[in-house]
Design a protein around this motif. Sequence first.
Motif, mmCIF file in Angstrom:
data_model
loop_
_atom_site.group_PDB
_atom_site.id
_atom_site.type_symbol
_atom_site.label_atom_id
_atom_site.label_comp_id
_atom_site.label_asym_id
_atom_site.label_seq_id
_atom_site.Cartn_x
_atom_site.Cartn_y
_atom_site.Cartn_z
ATOM 1 N N GLU A 1 0.835 -1.201 0.000
ATOM 2 C CA GLU A 1 0.000 0.000 0.000
ATOM 3 C C GLU A 1 0.874 1.256 0.000
ATOM 4 O OE1 GLU A 1 -3.188 1.958 3.089
ATOM 5 O OE2 GLU A 1 -3.520 -0.118 2.448
ATOM 6 N N LYS A 2 1.940 1.218 0.765
ATOM 7 C CA LYS A 2 2.863 2.350 0.801
ATOM 8 C C LYS A 2 3.481 2.586 -0.574
ATOM 9 C CE LYS A 2 6.949 3.991 3.331
ATOM 10 N NZ LYS A 2 7.907 3.668 4.425
ATOM 11 N N SER A 3 3.817 1.514 -1.269
ATOM 12 C CA SER A 3 4.414 1.645 -2.600
ATOM 13 C C SER A 3 3.432 2.249 -3.595
ATOM 14 C CB SER A 3 4.907 0.284 -3.098
ATOM 15 O OG SER A 3 6.045 -0.135 -2.372
ATOM 16 N N VAL A 4 2.162 1.894 -3.491
ATOM 17 C CA VAL A 4 1.154 2.485 -4.377
ATOM 18 C C VAL A 4 1.057 3.989 -4.133
ATOM 19 C CG1 VAL A 4 -1.298 2.552 -4.976
ATOM 20 C CG2 VAL A 4 -0.169 0.350 -4.594
ATOM 21 N N LEU A 5 1.039 4.392 -2.870
ATOM 22 C CA LEU A 5 0.926 5.810 -2.536
ATOM 23 C C LEU A 5 2.190 6.582 -2.933
ATOM 24 C CD1 LEU A 5 -0.796 5.526 0.967
ATOM 25 C CD2 LEU A 5 -1.862 5.924 -1.266
ATOM 26 N N LEU A 6 3.354 5.979 -2.730
ATOM 27 C CA LEU A 6 4.600 6.636 -3.128
ATOM 28 C C LEU A 6 4.693 6.769 -4.644
ATOM 29 C CD1 LEU A 6 7.213 5.041 -0.689
ATOM 30 C CD2 LEU A 6 6.376 7.399 -0.687
ATOM 31 N N THR A 7 4.240 5.751 -5.361
ATOM 32 C CA THR A 7 4.221 5.831 -6.823
ATOM 33 C C THR A 7 3.343 6.983 -7.278
ATOM 34 O OG1 THR A 7 4.628 3.459 -7.090
ATOM 35 C CG2 THR A 7 3.609 4.604 -8.948
ATOM 36 N N SER A 8 2.172 7.103 -6.674
ATOM 37 C CA SER A 8 1.269 8.203 -7.002
ATOM 38 C C SER A 8 1.923 9.552 -6.720
ATOM 39 C CB SER A 8 -0.023 8.074 -6.191
ATOM 40 O OG SER A 8 -0.858 9.195 -6.386
ATOM 41 N N LEU A 9 2.615 9.655 -5.597
ATOM 42 C CA LEU A 9 3.275 10.905 -5.217
ATOM 43 C C LEU A 9 4.394 11.261 -6.196
ATOM 44 C CD1 LEU A 9 3.805 13.237 -3.251
ATOM 45 C CD2 LEU A 9 5.165 11.651 -1.853
ATOM 46 N N ILE A 10 5.212 10.284 -6.558
ATOM 47 C CA ILE A 10 6.321 10.541 -7.485
ATOM 48 C C ILE A 10 5.801 10.939 -8.861
ATOM 49 C CG2 ILE A 10 8.213 9.430 -8.743
ATOM 50 C CD1 ILE A 10 8.818 7.854 -6.175
ATOM 51 N N LEU A 11 4.777 10.254 -9.345
ATOM 52 C CA LEU A 11 4.200 10.610 -10.646
ATOM 53 C C LEU A 11 3.661 12.039 -10.630
ATOM 54 C CD1 LEU A 11 2.275 7.318 -11.554
ATOM 55 C CD2 LEU A 11 4.416 8.142 -12.553
ATOM 56 N N LYS B 1 -1.031 17.217 -7.983
ATOM 57 C CA LYS B 1 -2.232 16.496 -7.575
ATOM 58 C C LYS B 1 -2.012 15.008 -7.775
ATOM 59 C CE LYS B 1 -7.207 16.068 -8.347
ATOM 60 N NZ LYS B 1 -8.369 16.508 -9.171
ATOM 61 N N MET B 2 -2.125 14.261 -6.700
ATOM 62 C CA MET B 2 -1.967 12.814 -6.781
ATOM 63 C C MET B 2 -3.193 12.171 -7.426
ATOM 64 S SD MET B 2 -0.308 12.081 -3.011
ATOM 65 C CE MET B 2 -0.357 10.288 -3.225
ATOM 66 N N GLU B 3 -2.949 11.095 -8.155
ATOM 67 C CA GLU B 3 -4.015 10.306 -8.756
ATOM 68 C C GLU B 3 -3.731 8.836 -8.495
ATOM 69 O OE1 GLU B 3 -3.930 11.336 -12.859
ATOM 70 O OE2 GLU B 3 -4.902 13.285 -12.571
ATOM 71 N N VAL B 4 -4.763 8.021 -8.541
ATOM 72 C CA VAL B 4 -4.562 6.582 -8.371
ATOM 73 C C VAL B 4 -3.781 6.058 -9.574
ATOM 74 C CG1 VAL B 4 -5.663 4.329 -8.127
ATOM 75 C CG2 VAL B 4 -6.702 6.350 -7.071
ATOM 76 N N PRO B 5 -2.660 5.373 -9.354
ATOM 77 C CA PRO B 5 -1.920 4.802 -10.490
ATOM 78 C C PRO B 5 -2.798 3.844 -11.291
ATOM 79 C CG PRO B 5 -0.605 4.729 -8.484
ATOM 80 C CD PRO B 5 -1.993 5.116 -8.068
ATOM 81 N N LYS B 6 -2.399 3.588 -12.517
ATOM 82 C CA LYS B 6 -3.143 2.671 -13.383
ATOM 83 C C LYS B 6 -2.802 1.233 -12.972
ATOM 84 C CE LYS B 6 -3.544 5.860 -17.274
ATOM 85 N NZ LYS B 6 -3.060 7.050 -16.562
#
Length: 391
Positions: free
Chosen positions: A142-152, A180-185
Motif C-alpha cells: 500500500e505504501k508503494s502504491v501511494l509513493l508511486t502516485s506521489l512521485i508521478l 495532484k496525486m491520482e490513483v496509479p493505473k
Amino acid sequence: METEGIKYTGSKRLIIPYILELIKTLNVKTVLDGFSGTTRVSQALKKSGYTVFSNDTSVWSKVFAECYLMNRKPPDYYLPIISHLNKLKGRHGWFSENYGGKPNGGSSVQGDGKKRIWQVHNTMKLDAIREEIDNIAKNEIEKSVLLTSLILAMDKIDSTLGHQVSYLREWAPRSYSTMKMEVPKLIIDDKDHKVFQKDIFELIKNIKVDLAYFDPPYGSSNEKMPPSRVRYASYYHIWKTICLNDKPNLVGASNRREDASDTISSSVFEDFRKTENGKYIVSEAIKKLIVNTSARYVILSYSNEGRSTYNEIIEMFDDLKLKYDVLEIDYKKNVMAGMVWTKEWLNGTAENNQRNIEYLFFISRDKAKKFIPIESIKKQKEFDFRAYVPA
C-alpha cells in the motif's frame, strides 16, 4: 496498451510493442525484467498475461514494481486515501528547504545561488504528504502504491529536462501548476509475480524463467564525455529520497544525495574503461550476463549510443556460438529499420551519428523451436508504430 512512468532517460516506452511481438510467438509463461527502471516493460508484460519477475537496484524502481505487480487492491480502495492526501495543508519541511524555490519573476535561482527543481508551493505539499504516507499506509505494498502516485505527481510539475542532475534556470511553465496525486493505473491479476532489488549477477544464479529481458544502463559511446554524466543513480536521486524519506546529506549544485555520487553509485554496465585486451568492461559484463542466464530465451536491449559497440556484441555472440538474431529500431524514423545482417558498425557516418537506434538482440537456446520471431515481424514491412505505442 497503456503503461505509465516518470520522465526517464533510456525509457523503453516506444519499443514495448516490438518486445511483445517478439515474445508472443514463443511458449513463454515467466519473464524476468532484469533492469526494470520505471517498470513500463514489466507493466506491459503483466498486462499481456505473463508472470513477471522484476528486478532493479534502485529503491524507487522497486517501489514502482510493488505498485504495479504486487498490489491486489482495486483502484476504488485508494481513491479516499489519495483524496485525503491531496487535501492536506502544505508545510515547510526538509524537501521545501532543499528543493523548493520562490517564483522570483520566472527565475529558479534562489538566494543561495542554486536553482530549484520545484516551486515551493509544491514542495510544501510534498513535505506534508510524505510524512502522512508513513502514518497511514497499512503495509509495504500500500505504501508503494501511494509513493508511486506521489512521485508521478511531482514528476508532472518539475522544472527539468527530464533528469535531476541539473535544473532549468527559468521556471518551466508546468512548475506553476499545483501537484495532484491520482490513483496509479493498477493492474490486478492473481499471478505469482515477484519483485527483487538485487545485483543482477546474484539474481540470475537463483532464478528460473522462460525468458529474460535485459536493458542494462548505457555508458556513453562518446569518448570525450566523462562517465559521471550518465550515472542513473545521479539522474533520479530525489525519487530515492522520497521513497526512503531519510533526509540524507546533500552535495553539489543540484543538492544530490551524497550516496548518489559517481564513485559510489556507478554500475559496471556504465563503466567507460577497457580491459587489458582492449575490450570495454561493459562488454565483458554483458558476456557474463548472457553466459550465466539459464533462460531458454534472452532479449538484450541496447542502444547505438551505449559504450559497448554493436560489433563487440555480435562478435561476442559468435564466439559463444549462440543462435541469435537482431532487430534494429530507428527512433528518428519511428519505424522498424529491419534486421541487421552486416557487422559494419553503424556510427561510421554523419548521417548515422544523428540516428538513435535501439537494437533488440534475440537469443534462443530452444533447440526444438524453429527460429522465426524476428522474421515474423520483418514480414510486416513497416510496423504500424504509432498505433501500438503505449501512452
